[in-house]
Write a protein that holds these residues in place. Structure first.
Motif, mmCIF file in Angstrom:
data_model
loop_
_atom_site.group_PDB
_atom_site.id
_atom_site.type_symbol
_atom_site.label_atom_id
_atom_site.label_comp_id
_atom_site.label_asym_id
_atom_site.label_seq_id
_atom_site.Cartn_x
_atom_site.Cartn_y
_atom_site.Cartn_z
ATOM 1 N N LEU A 200 0.812 -1.219 0.000
ATOM 2 C CA LEU A 200 0.000 0.000 0.000
ATOM 3 C C LEU A 200 0.843 1.267 0.000
ATOM 4 O O LEU A 200 0.490 2.256 -0.655
ATOM 5 N N PHE A 201 1.988 1.250 0.709
ATOM 6 C CA PHE A 201 2.724 2.495 0.928
ATOM 7 C C PHE A 201 4.069 2.595 0.199
ATOM 8 O O PHE A 201 4.600 3.698 0.077
ATOM 9 N N CYS A 202 4.625 1.495 -0.246
ATOM 10 C CA CYS A 202 5.981 1.540 -0.807
ATOM 11 C C CYS A 202 5.967 1.711 -2.318
ATOM 12 O O CYS A 202 5.135 1.128 -3.018
ATOM 13 N N ASP A 203 6.904 2.499 -2.821
ATOM 14 C CA ASP A 203 7.057 2.673 -4.265
ATOM 15 C C ASP A 203 7.803 1.496 -4.881
ATOM 16 O O ASP A 203 7.490 1.056 -5.985
ATOM 17 N N GLU A 204 8.826 1.027 -4.164
ATOM 18 C CA GLU A 204 9.560 -0.166 -4.568
ATOM 19 C C GLU A 204 9.701 -1.080 -3.359
ATOM 20 O O GLU A 204 9.627 -0.633 -2.219
ATOM 21 N N ILE A 205 9.929 -2.352 -3.640
ATOM 22 C CA ILE A 205 10.095 -3.337 -2.576
ATOM 23 C C ILE A 205 11.335 -4.171 -2.860
ATOM 24 O O ILE A 205 11.580 -4.571 -4.009
ATOM 25 N N ALA A 206 12.122 -4.416 -1.795
ATOM 26 C CA ALA A 206 13.274 -5.312 -1.873
ATOM 27 C C ALA A 206 12.991 -6.496 -0.957
ATOM 28 O O ALA A 206 12.657 -6.310 0.216
ATOM 29 N N LEU A 207 13.106 -7.689 -1.481
ATOM 30 C CA LEU A 207 12.793 -8.916 -0.747
ATOM 31 C C LEU A 207 14.081 -9.656 -0.415
ATOM 32 O O LEU A 207 14.865 -9.982 -1.312
ATOM 33 N N MET A 208 14.292 -9.903 0.886
ATOM 34 C CA MET A 208 15.489 -10.606 1.325
ATOM 35 C C MET A 208 15.143 -12.005 1.822
ATOM 36 O O MET A 208 14.077 -12.233 2.391
ATOM 37 N N GLN A 209 16.082 -12.906 1.622
ATOM 38 C CA GLN A 209 15.965 -14.267 2.131
ATOM 39 C C GLN A 209 17.358 -14.791 2.430
ATOM 40 O O GLN A 209 18.240 -14.786 1.556
ATOM 41 N N GLU A 210 17.572 -15.193 3.686
ATOM 42 C CA GLU A 210 18.848 -15.757 4.128
ATOM 43 C C GLU A 210 20.036 -14.863 3.744
ATOM 44 O O GLU A 210 21.060 -15.329 3.271
ATOM 45 N N GLY A 211 19.864 -13.558 3.967
ATOM 46 C CA GLY A 211 20.951 -12.611 3.767
ATOM 47 C C GLY A 211 21.139 -12.112 2.355
ATOM 48 O O GLY A 211 21.943 -11.206 2.114
ATOM 49 N N ARG A 212 20.432 -12.675 1.417
ATOM 50 C CA ARG A 212 20.577 -12.277 0.016
ATOM 51 C C ARG A 212 19.359 -11.503 -0.466
ATOM 52 O O ARG A 212 18.249 -11.694 0.038
ATOM 53 N N LEU A 213 19.580 -10.658 -1.447
ATOM 54 C CA LEU A 213 18.483 -9.935 -2.077
ATOM 55 C C LEU A 213 17.884 -10.834 -3.139
ATOM 56 O O LEU A 213 18.522 -11.147 -4.152
#
Length: 267
Positions: A200-213
């Motif tokens: 709802l609020f973010c223009d972009e999103i970065a998704l992390m998993q186990e320290g990595r993007l």
């Protein structure tokens, strides 16, 4: 780009917590940082604001390595709001918010009208002007969080980093704080657990998993049913919301466990 990371790495005890992350925060936009617990979000945020020293890679501010930026100068540009903060010192609400003015004041400078105006405005923005003289430790957890956001706003930053700013807040104040952040018009990086708030609020999103993007881009690109199931281990259905942003509905799967009948009571 204002704030950026390139091939950022950091670890402890031989384990990589942040592993090769490259990230760019676009000027004046909100970058949401999401991922399961333990994915490295909080550690990444602390590297971005130089609370931790990188083991590899570089963080830049307007193309300049922040390791070369004097801390006072960095504090005039960048503010950080922790997930939780506490103190045993008997401070009033206004005392806490006044700490945000430290980077703007010379060592022996007297408190100015401009400083006081910045504090008053910051408290008004988070709806706590009526708590001005109250002791900080008497506030609720949500009110304390709002005070620390006010302290960050009193810094008058160009870049704002927030680690789970909606923790301990009721839904009204979650929406109010994120609406405020959106209206600031400054570069923001915010870690969030609630995927719908991120959408709802973010223009972009970065998704992390186990320290990595794992992925970065527009919410529609990152928040897919397949990705959410893979990373968070939950089934969802995604549809357009009334706001025009996507809404994530969590599907409750019946667990594949046999139903054990309750033992009967003794006669």
């Amino acid at each position: 780009m204002t704030l950026a990371a390139r091939d950022l790495r950091w670890g402890v005890a031989g384990r990589m917590i942040v592993d090769g992350v490259t990230l760019n925060a676009a000027p004046g936009r909100i970058l949401g940082l999401i991922g399961p617990n333990g994915s490295g979000k909080s550690s990444l945020l602390r590297l971005l604001c130089r609370l931790r020293n990188v083991a590899g890679g570089v963080v830049t501010l307007d193309g300049r390595d922040i390791a070369a930026v004097p801390r006072r100068e960095l504090a005039r540009r960048l503010a950080f709001v922790e997930q939780q903060a506490t103190t045993e010192v008997q401070l009033s609400v206004c005392d806490v918010v006044r700490l945000g003015r430290t980077p703007h004041r010379a060592a022996l400078a007297s408190w100015s009208e401009a400083d006081e105006a910045a504090v008053d405005q910051a408290l008004a923005r988070v709806g706590l002007q009526h708590r001005h003289d109250q002791l900080w430790h008497t506030l609720s957890g949500g009110e304390r969080q709002r005070v620390h956001i006010a302290r960050a706003l009193a810094q008058e930053p160009s870049e704002l980093i927030l680690d789970e700013p909606t923790n301990h807040l009721d839904i009204q104040h979650q929406l109010a704080i994120l609406t405020l952040i959106r209206k600031l018009g400054i570069t923001c990086i915010v870690a969030l657990h609630d995927l719908n708030l991120a959408a709802l609020f973010c223009d972009e999103i970065a998704l992390m998993q186990e320290g990595r993007l794992l992925a970065a881009g527009a919410p529609d690109e990152v928040l897919t049913e397949e990705t959410i199931r893979s990373v968070f281990g939950v089934a969802v259905a995604i549809r357009p919301g009334v706001s025009g942003r996507r809404h994530i509905e969590y599907l409750i799967d019946v667990p594949p466990f046999a139903v054990v009948p309750a033992a009967s009571s003794a006669a």
